[in-house]
Design a protein around this motif. Structure first.
Motif, PDB file in Angstrom:
ATOM      1  N   VAL A 147      44.935  85.180  53.450  1.00  4.45           N
ATOM      2  CA  VAL A 147      44.755  85.379  54.891  1.00  4.45           C
ATOM      3  C   VAL A 147      46.113  85.451  55.578  1.00  4.45           C
ATOM      4  O   VAL A 147      47.047  84.727  55.243  1.00  4.45           O
ATOM      5  CB  VAL A 147      43.933  84.217  55.512  1.00  4.45           C
ATOM      6  N   CYS A 148      46.212  86.320  56.553  1.00  6.05           N
ATOM      7  CA  CYS A 148      47.345  86.357  57.472  1.00  6.05           C
ATOM      8  C   CYS A 148      46.775  86.305  58.889  1.00  6.05           C
ATOM      9  O   CYS A 148      45.992  87.161  59.277  1.00  6.05           O
ATOM     10  CB  CYS A 148      48.170  87.614  57.311  1.00  6.05           C
ATOM     11  N   CYS A 149      47.139  85.335  59.613  1.00  8.21           N
ATOM     12  CA  CYS A 149      48.107  84.292  59.296  1.00  8.21           C
ATOM     13  C   CYS A 149      47.609  83.000  59.914  1.00  8.21           C
ATOM     14  O   CYS A 149      46.673  83.007  60.719  1.00  8.21           O
ATOM     15  CB  CYS A 149      49.474  84.620  59.853  1.00  8.21           C
ATOM     16  N   ASP A 150      48.256  81.875  59.611  1.00 10.05           N
ATOM     17  CA  ASP A 150      47.860  80.624  60.267  1.00 10.05           C
ATOM     18  C   ASP A 150      48.597  80.506  61.608  1.00 10.05           C
ATOM     19  O   ASP A 150      49.280  81.446  62.045  1.00 10.05           O
ATOM     20  CB  ASP A 150      48.127  79.430  59.351  1.00 10.05           C
ATOM     21  N   ALA A 151      48.466  79.354  62.272  1.00  9.38           N
ATOM     22  CA  ALA A 151      49.065  79.178  63.602  1.00  9.38           C
ATOM     23  C   ALA A 151      50.585  79.273  63.573  1.00  9.38           C
ATOM     24  O   ALA A 151      51.219  79.583  64.590  1.00  9.38           O
ATOM     25  CB  ALA A 151      48.641  77.819  64.186  1.00  9.38           C
ATOM     26  N   SER A 152      51.177  79.062  62.373  1.00 11.63           N
ATOM     27  CA  SER A 152      52.643  79.153  62.236  1.00 11.63           C
ATOM     28  C   SER A 152      53.075  80.504  61.672  1.00 11.63           C
ATOM     29  O   SER A 152      54.200  80.653  61.195  1.00 11.63           O
ATOM     30  CB  SER A 152      53.154  78.018  61.341  1.00 11.63           C
ATOM     31  N   GLN A 153      52.157  81.471  61.703  1.00  8.33           N
ATOM     32  CA  GLN A 153      52.424  82.827  61.223  1.00  8.33           C
ATOM     33  C   GLN A 153      52.755  82.864  59.730  1.00  8.33           C
ATOM     34  O   GLN A 153      53.542  83.685  59.269  1.00  8.33           O
ATOM     35  CB  GLN A 153      53.561  83.483  62.032  1.00  8.33           C
ATOM     36  N   ARG A 154      52.138  81.965  58.968  1.00  4.11           N
ATOM     37  CA  ARG A 154      52.349  81.937  57.523  1.00  4.11           C
ATOM     38  C   ARG A 154      51.111  82.456  56.799  1.00  4.11           C
ATOM     39  O   ARG A 154      49.977  82.280  57.261  1.00  4.11           O
ATOM     40  CB  ARG A 154      52.656  80.517  57.047  1.00  4.11           C
ATOM     41  N   LEU A 155      51.339  83.104  55.649  1.00  2.46           N
ATOM     42  CA  LEU A 155      50.224  83.490  54.793  1.00  2.46           C
ATOM     43  C   LEU A 155      49.585  82.241  54.225  1.00  2.46           C
ATOM     44  O   LEU A 155      50.256  81.221  53.989  1.00  2.46           O
ATOM     45  CB  LEU A 155      50.719  84.337  53.615  1.00  2.46           C
ATOM     46  N   THR A 156      48.274  82.314  53.991  1.00  3.67           N
ATOM     47  CA  THR A 156      47.597  81.237  53.269  1.00  3.67           C
ATOM     48  C   THR A 156      46.879  81.837  52.062  1.00  3.67           C
ATOM     49  O   THR A 156      46.340  82.950  52.126  1.00  3.67           O
ATOM     50  CB  THR A 156      46.582  80.483  54.151  1.00  3.67           C
ATOM     51  N   VAL A 157      46.902  81.097  50.964  1.00  2.98           N
ATOM     52  CA  VAL A 157      46.172  81.484  49.755  1.00  2.98           C
ATOM     53  C   VAL A 157      45.257  80.323  49.392  1.00  2.98           C
ATOM     54  O   VAL A 157      45.733  79.198  49.146  1.00  2.98           O
ATOM     55  CB  VAL A 157      47.123  81.798  48.583  1.00  2.98           C
ATOM     56  N   ASN A 158      43.964  80.581  49.426  1.00  4.02           N
ATOM     57  CA  ASN A 158      42.953  79.545  49.177  1.00  4.02           C
ATOM     58  C   ASN A 158      43.151  78.345  50.104  1.00  4.02           C
ATOM     59  O   ASN A 158      42.996  77.182  49.704  1.00  4.02           O
ATOM     60  CB  ASN A 158      42.980  79.111  47.706  1.00  4.02           C
ATOM     61  N   GLY A 159      43.540  78.649  51.347  1.00  2.00           N
ATOM     62  CA  GLY A 159      43.707  77.618  52.355  1.00  2.00           C
ATOM     63  C   GLY A 159      45.075  76.967  52.383  1.00  2.00           C
ATOM     64  O   GLY A 159      45.378  76.204  53.318  1.00  2.00           O
TER      65      GLY A 159
END
Length: 249
Positions: A147-159
């Motif tokens: 997923v792109c992106c979390d609140a800090s603009q980072r990619l997440t993989v499996n959360g």
């Protein structure tokens, strides 16, 4: 007892005139032919070994773009480890070369081929400069939720949010939102130079499923920069960046 003034042959039968010159010419010719045969054998062995290495161990490629800066610069020459994924499974963070079977690259105008260059590329003495391959970093493996992106603009993989030390620090990556689950037999790939890489993000947006790369299309893992000399080094897969990523559900 032989006289001191006697000729070289007591019988008077000295060497025939011109015989030594002829023998010398024959010796030189024989030596030249032996040298040429030796060179031909060495070249033949080199070509066979290069072809076997290129077919089963390593293959050379040429980097035509800036999509992997700073890891790879334009015009770098690299060696790709063909054991991955043929004999060893792909891992997140590895840089891979894969065939462009989905038309990610624009059509290349037909050009006049050079038989010598084509032959040297085929046997592995020159890097592959064809336009039918791409090189990117593996971000998601089969089953991964990326997923792109979390609140800090980072990619997440499996959360799990990623800290990506390989991304080009010269530019802040543009946010291209996506939320995908990688299907079986495929991977999700992205360039290190995020603002200059037409990778999985952009092709998934064009047609669902077209952003995934089939593992069967992967030629191998980019292992070493071989040229230019001042850039010779092994390529890092940054396992620490992915060590906390949980297994896909």
């Amino acid at each position: 007892m032989r006289s001191r003034d006697a000729g070289p042959d007591a019988t008077g039968a000295g060497p025939e005139p011109g015989a030594s010159a002829s023998e010398d010419h024959s010796a030189r010719r024989s030596g030249l032919m032996a040298w040429l045969r030796e060179i031909a054998i060495i070249l033949g062995v080199a070509i066979v070994l290069s072809f076997l290495i290129k077919t089963f161990l390593f293959k050379a490629f040429y980097i035509p773009s800036e999509s992997m800066v700073p890891t790879l610069e334009e015009n770098d020459r690299i060696f790709v480890n063909l054991f991955v994924p043929r004999n060893f499974a792909l891992e997140r963070g590895e840089v891979v070369v894969f065939k462009d079977t989905k038309g990610w690259l624009p059509a290349v105008p037909a050009t006049t081929s050079n038989p010598v260059t084509d032959t040297l590329e085929f046997v592995g003495l020159l890097p592959d400069t064809s336009q039918q391959h791409l090189i990117k970093r593996v971000i998601g493996l089969p089953g991964d939720h990326v997923v792109c992106c979390d609140a800090s603009q980072r990619l997440t993989v499996n959360g799990q949010a990623l800290t990506e030390p390989y991304v080009n620090p010269a530019e802040t990556p543009r946010v291209v939102p996506f939320d995908v689950t990688v299907p079986a037999g495929s991977i999700w790939v992205m360039g290190d130079n995020r603002n200059h890489s037409a990778d999985s993000r952009y092709h998934e947006g064009i047609q669902p499923g077209s952003g995934f790369v089939s593992i069967g299309d992967v030629e191998g893992q980019a292992a070493v920069i071989a040229w230019p000399l001042n850039r010779i080094r092994s390529l890092d897969s940054y396992p620490d960046a992915f060590k906390d990523v949980p297994a896909p559900k």
